[in-house]
Every structure is written in C-alpha cells, then in structure tokens.
Design an enzyme around this catalytic site. Structure first.
Site, PDB file in Angstrom:
ATOM      1  N   SER A 175       0.842  -1.190   0.000  1.00 12.71           N
ATOM      2  CA  SER A 175       0.000   0.000   0.000  1.00 12.71           C
ATOM      3  C   SER A 175       0.887   1.253   0.000  1.00 12.71           C
ATOM      4  CB  SER A 175      -0.955  -0.043   1.195  1.00 12.71           C
ATOM      5  OG  SER A 175      -2.022   0.847   1.021  1.00 12.71           O
ATOM      6  N   ASP A 431      -8.700  -5.956  -5.009  1.00 12.40           N
ATOM      7  CA  ASP A 431      -8.293  -4.800  -4.220  1.00 12.40           C
ATOM      8  C   ASP A 431      -8.750  -3.503  -4.885  1.00 12.40           C
ATOM      9  OD1 ASP A 431      -7.041  -3.017  -2.548  1.00 12.40           O
ATOM     10  OD2 ASP A 431      -5.009  -3.489  -3.221  1.00 12.40           O
ATOM     11  N   HIS A 456      -5.868  -6.885  -0.872  1.00 14.70           N
ATOM     12  CA  HIS A 456      -4.829  -5.894  -0.601  1.00 14.70           C
ATOM     13  C   HIS A 456      -3.526  -6.568  -0.166  1.00 14.70           C
ATOM     14  CE1 HIS A 456      -3.916  -1.693  -0.368  1.00 14.70           C
ATOM     15  NE2 HIS A 456      -3.706  -1.672   0.933  1.00 14.70           N
TER      16      HIS A 456
END
Length: 494
Positions: A175, A431, A456
C-alpha cells in the site's frame, strides 16, 4: 488507505521457516504448505536507531535526532553475504506489518537474508517530538522525503554496523509502504537494488486517474458475488436517505442501533461515511481466510457481507448487521457511536483512529492526494464528493496547510517511469486500490504482477493452505525476479 487502522492487533503469528519452505509452497504450484512451516518464527528483535530529525535543513533542527524503531532478524542471514530485505514501513505500528508480511521472512529463509522492518516517522513509537509530535509546527517534519531519507540513512549505517557493506538491499512495502518502496528505488538507486511494491496506488495518490474509480471498484467486488448484493446495499442507502429527508431520526437510530439519535445533516453524513468505510475495509481485506489485520475479519468477508445483506428481513437492519462484520465482530457492542468508530478526515477511504490517524490525515493534507468520491451512479454508495477545494478548506482549518496537488507526480515521476528499473508492481483484482497503480509491465525490469484472486497485498502475507493458485504463482515469480536482482547486484559490486 491502508491508513484506515480501526483495531490494530498483534495477533496473527505468522512467518516462515526451513530453507525449503518457500520453494515447497510456491515451486509446486499447489496449496500445500510444508508442515514444518508452522514451527517457524521470525524472532524479531525490537531496536531503536538514532535518526536525524531534519535531513534537509542544517540551521533549524539539523543536529537534532529522534529514536526510530525497527525490527530485525538475522535468523536466516549468511552474515556479510546474504541480501538485506528491508520493509519500508507505512502508516501504522511496525509490528502490524511485520506480523502480516510473512512472505518476506519465507523469502529470507531461501535467500539467507537479513530482514529489517523500519517504522515510519510519526507512526507507532517513532514519534520525533513525543506527545507533541502532532502540534503545529512540529508535525511539519512528516513528509515522504524525510521518511525516505530516514530509510536511506538507516540502511547505510546498519550495513556498516553489521559488516554488510557488500550485501544487496531489496525493499518491500504494501500500500503506502509499497509507494515508498518505489520511491526508494527511484530516489536512492545507489542504496537499493530493487523493490517489490505490493498494492501501491502510485498513480491515483498522485492525482492521476478517475476520482470515481476507488468506490466503483469497491462496488465491483460486491457485485461480483451477486448483482443482487449491490442492489440491496444501494436500496438500503436509498431508504436511509428518504428517512433523513423526512427527518425521521428516531427510526434511523433504531434501525442502525445508534447510541445517540442523529439530529442534523452532519450526523447523517457521518453515518454514511461510517457505513461506506465498512464496505471499503471488507473489499480491501477480502482474504480467503480469517485475519486480525486492520480489524477482525472472517474468511471471504465480501461473500459473508453479501449473505448478510441478502438474508435480512429489512434492508436497513441488514445494512447495520453487514457493517457489524467490521465494527462489531465480537458482538459485544450494544450500540454504534457515530463519532468514535469512524473519524472523517482528508482521506475519504478512512484514516483510522488514534495518533496514527493524525499522521495520515496530515499526509493526506500535504503530499498524498485522495480526492475520491462516491456518486450512487457508478457505485452503490450515497453521493459524497471530496473535491480539491473541500480538501484545501479542511486542511487549512485542521493543520494550517495548503495541499500541493501534483507534487508526488513532480517529485516521483507519476506515470512516466520508463527510465526506472528493478521494480515489481503487484496488484490483486479484488483490491479497490489496484487500478490506482501499475497494472501493465513497462519494461523488462518494471514488471507488473497481477493476482486475479488477490485482495490488498495478499502476496506479502505468509503462505497459507487457503491461498489461491494465482498468489502462489505470483510469489514464485517475485522470488525468482528478486533472486536475479541480488545476483546482478553482486556482479556489479565485485
């Protein structure tokens, strides 16, 4: 983003073991995991590094330092030879990332590598000014540039200290941490030989792309389970909107088990944000097994959510029970407090709670662009805009700063990455952050790895018997690429 930490937990004990574990798990292209895998622990030691406060101003705080936390394990390291696998910590406590990124330690067992997880300044226990870190102007040293310099200095000094000057460094992150890994390879290629950037939305956070994309993709996850699920969610929000227009606040309180009766349009806006945030989290964390990462989630939470929505007798109470998968996983909450469970901030996908949320809110007010909106046309959520003007007004009032749209694009190249090298961009189709990142390979050394059944940064997690074939294959490919980078880096330095 992964900033939306609701209930951090140091619960999931993961990670790898014997040298053959990764190869047996990913090399066979099967879901079988070596039984010895469960006996392995990372044995991280928690340490602190005396870090420079301000890397770019010699006159003000140039000589000041703070204690930056990091975790380290040399359990698998061939001292002075094995590579260094370095996690560029993101918006939270570094233990949460270390205990949920078992692939890195599995890879270390194969590569005989040293593993370091570095905590990002202003998060966890790495607070440069202690309890005053989020005062103005002290918070001003929270920037991407300062964080990257922290990592560059830490890597350089630890290599000297550990006698690892000739050991190639590969950075990892998920991320925002994945964004930082990309930026490290771009900014400090003299220090970093390659980067695995998992679920890194480097385009959308730089203001590139469609502001409607994120919540459209959240909706698509639920629609994939059943179009009826999407319609039920949309219908529930429509009923809520009707009651709000009628100012039937008592019925809204009853339907959603709120602790206090809403009384204003602001309260309804807050309720809509809280409800939307739950769907965002379930889409992000749609793993094939239960987790305690960023909240307690069952296996396949999107599927569980759709079953809950479609089995309810009333759409609004069904919506309440569905968001309870996130907010009331233990079943012990008697009612929902609108303003303590969810805090509106400069990130429409959620900032989380506590000090970490302050830090991410500030970053979303400065360099990180998150002007995402829902509109009830391309998505199933109520129309909720968050424009550049709204961002500027909020940030000016909250932090006395004016955002810099386009700065990440200018500083870290945006979508013009063709001259970069040795970066893996991995993304999972489940995601909602994926389409804000790089989905197609840009060159032989700028490689996109797409994971059809991945949520994710699933590929950073430890091997699990429930892993889909697509993530097993992705990890195998990533391991092979990284092994080649290490080999190439050794040739260059010899």
């Amino acid at each position: 983003m992964t900033a939306q930490w609701l209930f951090f937990g140091l619960i999931l004990l993961i990670l790898g073991g014997k040298t053959e574990t990764l190869l047996s798990a990913v090399g066979k292209q099967s879901n079988e995991v070596n039984p010895s895998h469960n006996d392995l622990t990372p044995d991280f030691k928690e340490k602190y590094f005396k870090q420079t406060l301000d890397h770019f101003n010699y006159n003000s705080l140039g000589n000041g330092t703070y204690d930056q936390r990091y975790l380290i394990t040399d359990k698998y390291w061939k001292k002075g030879y094995g590579p260094i696998l370095f996690y560029t910590g993101n918006e939270g406590d570094i233990w949460d990332f270390a205990l949920n990124s078992g692939f890195i330690t599995e890879l270390a067992a194969v590569q005989e590598a040293l593993v370091i997880f570095a905590e990002h300044r202003y998060y966890g226990k790495s607070l440069p000014f202690g309890k005053d870190s989020f005062n103005i102007p002290e918070v001003g040293l929270l920037t991407v540039e300062q964080a990257l310099a922290d990592y560059a200095v830490m890597i350089t000094e630890l290599k000297k200290e550990l006698g690892a000057q000739s050991c190639p460094v590969i950075v990892f992150g998920g991320s925002y941490g994945g964004m930082l890994s990309v930026y490290m390879r771009i900014r400090y290629p003299n220090i970093v030989a390659g980067a695995l950037a998992a679920s890194a939305p480097i385009l959308s956070t730089a203001g590139l792309g469609d502001s409607r994309q994120f919540f459209q993709d959240v909706t698509a996850d639920f629609e994939m389970v059943s179009p009826a699920c999407r319609d039920a969610v949309k219908g529930a929000f429509s009923k809520l909107n009707t009651l709000a227009q009628q100012e039937d606040y008592g019925r809204i309180q009853s339907a959603f088990s709120l602790c206090k009766t809403p009384s204003t349009s602001k309260d309804i806006h807050q309720l809509n944000g809280l409800l939307r945030n739950a769907f965002t989290m379930m889409a992000m964390l749609d793993y094939p097994y239960s987790t305690q990462f960023m909240g307690s989630m069952p296996a396949f939470p999107v599927k569980v959510a759709c079953e809950t929505m479609l089995n309810g007798t009333d759409l609004m109470t069904a919506l309440r029970d569905t968001v309870g998968i996130l907010y009331n996983s233990t079943g012990t909450l008697a009612c929902y407090d609108l303003y303590s469970l969810y805090v509106e901030c400069a990130d429409p996908t959620g900032c989380g709670l506590g000090f970490n949320s302050y830090a991410w809110d500030y970053q979303a007010c400065t360099e990180i662009e998150l002007c995402y909106e829902s509109n009830n046309v391309t998505d199933m959520f109520p129309p909720m805009k968050f424009t550049e003007q709204q961002r500027e007004q909020y940030c000016s009032k909250r932090w006395r700063v004016v955002p810099r749209p386009g700065w990440l694009k200018t500083q870290y190249w945006g979508n013009d990455l063709s001259t970069a090298s040795n970066i893996i961009f991995s993304n999972g189709d489940l995601d909602p952050w994926a389409n804000g990142g790089i989905r197609k390979s840009l060159s032989p050394s700028l490689i996109a790895v797409n994971i059809p059944e991945g949520a994710h940064h699933l590929d950073l997690r430890e091997s699990n018997p429930a892993d889909p074939e697509s993530v097993i294959s992705a990890r195998k490919k990533e391991a092979e690429i990284i092994a080649q980078w290490v080999k190439d880096a050794r040739k260059k330095s010899s």
